[in-house]
Design an enzyme around this catalytic site. Sequence first.
Site, PDB file in Angstrom:
ATOM      1  N   ASP A 232      64.109 -33.590  16.773  1.00  6.03           N
ATOM      2  CA  ASP A 232      63.391 -33.126  15.582  1.00  6.03           C
ATOM      3  C   ASP A 232      62.219 -32.224  15.884  1.00  6.03           C
ATOM      4  OD1 ASP A 232      61.694 -35.120  16.675  1.00  6.03           O
ATOM      5  OD2 ASP A 232      60.761 -35.400  14.715  1.00  6.03           O
TER       6      ASP A 232
ATOM      7  N   ASP B   5      66.596 -37.655  21.345  1.00  4.81           N
ATOM      8  CA  ASP B   5      65.153 -37.654  21.567  1.00  4.81           C
ATOM      9  C   ASP B   5      64.613 -39.000  21.086  1.00  4.81           C
ATOM     10  OD1 ASP B   5      62.522 -36.590  22.047  1.00  4.81           O
ATOM     11  OD2 ASP B   5      62.348 -36.373  19.873  1.00  4.81           O
TER      12      ASP B   5
ATOM     13  N   ASP C  62      62.403 -29.880  21.196  1.00  7.49           N
ATOM     14  CA  ASP C  62      63.834 -30.207  21.237  1.00  7.49           C
ATOM     15  C   ASP C  62      64.708 -28.981  20.960  1.00  7.49           C
ATOM     16  OD1 ASP C  62      63.427 -32.956  21.692  1.00  7.49           O
ATOM     17  OD2 ASP C  62      63.036 -33.267  19.562  1.00  7.49           O
TER      18      ASP C  62
END
Length: 784
Positions: free
Chosen positions: A674, A471, A678
């Site tokens: 995080d 990410d 996600d």
Amino acid sequence: MSHPLTAKKRDDAPAHCLARSVVATLAEEPSLEAVTIDRAQKKISVATLGRTDVVRVTERLTEKLHEAQDAAGPRGCGLLIGAGDCATCETPLSADELQRVTIKHAGGTTTIARVTCPTAPKFWRWRDMPFPKVVQRDVEFFEHADEHDHTDEWKAQLALAGACGALGLIAGFVVPATWRVPVFLLSYLAGAWFPAEEVWERLRQRAIDVHFLMLAVAAGAASIGAWAEGATLLFLFSLSGALEHYALGRTQKEIRSLFRESPKVATVLDGQGRESEMQVEALECGMRLLVKPGSQFPVDGEVLKGGTAADESNLTGESTPVEKAVGDHVRAGTINLWGAVEVNVLRRASESALQKIITLIREAQHQKAPSQRFTDRFSTVYTYLVLALSLAMFFVWWLAFGLPPFASSEAMRSAFYRTMTLLVVASPCALVLSIPSAVLAAIAWGARHGVLIRGGAAVEKLADVNVVALDKTGTLTTGELRVEKVESFPPGHEDEIARLAYSLEKLSTHPLARAITRHGKQQKVAALEFSGFESVNGLGLRAKLNGNEVLLGRREWVWSSGFRRPSDLSAPDLLEAERQTEPGFSEVWLARDGLLGRIILRDDIRPQARVVVDELKRAGLRTVVLTGDRRATAEHLHKELHLDEVRFELKPEEKVAVIKLLSDEGHRVAMVGDGVNDAPSLAMAHVGVAMGARGSDAALEQADVVLLHDRLENFLAAFRLSQRARRVIRQNLVVSLGMVAVLVVFAMLGKIPLPVGVVGHEGSTVVVVMNSLRLLFGGTAKKP
């Protein structure tokens, strides 16, 4: 009652509830009236009425508690650790069960009693019993006061192993012949003390393992006068057991050292500013706390008044104090260094980031690797096979080869002597320890260096990864967004744009929202009240103010909504509004009929991100970034970090689709993220990796690996650690199985004496444990 923080799997939760186990026992045992669970004294008290078989009642209760805790595995009941009670349990007792019992909580005790007349308790007879061992296991993990007793158990075992060896040497070479047997008996007693405890526990469960084999061989050696061989066996066996417990104790010590003892009480402020003390467990969201300099923040909260700095080293690993101002978040267990601040409670104590991480660690301690689960099953079956083979070979050597059954001589060893030798060399001690010792050492090393690996399965799986999906926000970037500029089109309405954005974003938890909310609080912006609030997944927020719709979110979504543009919007202003922000910046657009503006935010790339990506590529891993940001920002990231691939403008479900596509192509994907968005991707990936210090609860729950310090380079450390652990496990398996194969062949041929078999067998066990301990002590944080 399941732990309130580990409600990830609810389908089988009722079996894990200790209260439900007690209720079931009350139903089955009419003479049992009440049960009290005392966490502080580590005991269970049972109340009976009339004539009763107390032993049977307590055994039945113990059996029920064993069933509950074994079913729960690492997700034990909150009653045991003070992290919850029956009133807040997410799998409460049914209405029918609650009609039959009363449940009372007082301090560290919980009493579950049968519904009866008020005078009946006067006739109850109370008896105490210690926590069953399987229940005690879960309590011990959290009892810091008893840390020394459990992490240092290996010292007593090592002392007895040393005594066994010393007494054996004295009996063999020092004392006269008349004293040899008594001294050997003392040596046997020292060496067999702890193994005998294990054997007794297993026999009570109607099972046997390698401890039984070792004691049987030692007794057999003594019966034929081979006292020295038996003493050697017990010395080496107890020494390997001490080393095993040392590895386990060191693992627990390393993990526990991550956390300071959390505060028990907090100072609560009422509406008039009056102070009062309250138990941390009783704090509710929205309460206002006063946290004084030098004390710990009792729960996760938000600074409402004052300023300070916090020592977050126990959570993030950063020794530098972190400044805290109005609007900033503080974490449970971190230390308020210098300023008195007023804090708003955001989460209950049982839901804090610190408690979440402790719970994850607790799970990691109990989760086994797939290969370990196989060896556990194999070792039990193998033990029975070894016993059967040894018994068969005794008759073969006696009846087929004509060896004397028991009497040995210098020229010819008896069938019984050879049987004892075969039992020793064929026992799977080293095999049983080969995997768990390496896994525990890897978990401990990782925890000490900011990497929480949630069990043996994650240790093995991480080494197989060949694609790393990352990410962007909070992973490759710092995640600490800050408002760079507020713009309105035409200019002059910036304050209104900031106020509307702040009022909307305070209802969201996205990193962009946190930055805008923090900016609004620091600027002392007055919030507006919205109605009809709606979060449009992956696009933005929609709400109404005085009947007018307000949109906040991505450029394309806001611009395509059909809002009425400002009447005084000039051509240059329109061109400026249509101009994209520069790469490296993020933007949030706000629109209301007659009003248009945007907020520009900056999120810096982590300084170590470029190095980590380069190292991952050198390790042969493909790097893919999955982000919801626009194309220009993604391409800027691609260029800056030399990534293999970047996929942009992805919604959460589209990230999951990319992970699934890569998996279907045969790749083993590690997803690093995080945020809440996600979590689905972490669950879909072969290995999910969460940024732990600032990661969302949802991400932490789904992750197999948690980077406690929020340092991206620790993923590289985790990957290398996993590869090294796999190599050590393979080395251990080769040593253990190879030594067994060689020794068994020589034992079947009668070419190996018992002392050599003992040294070879126990020596391989010691080698396996010491090889695993290299994972605990070897390497650095950068290169394990």
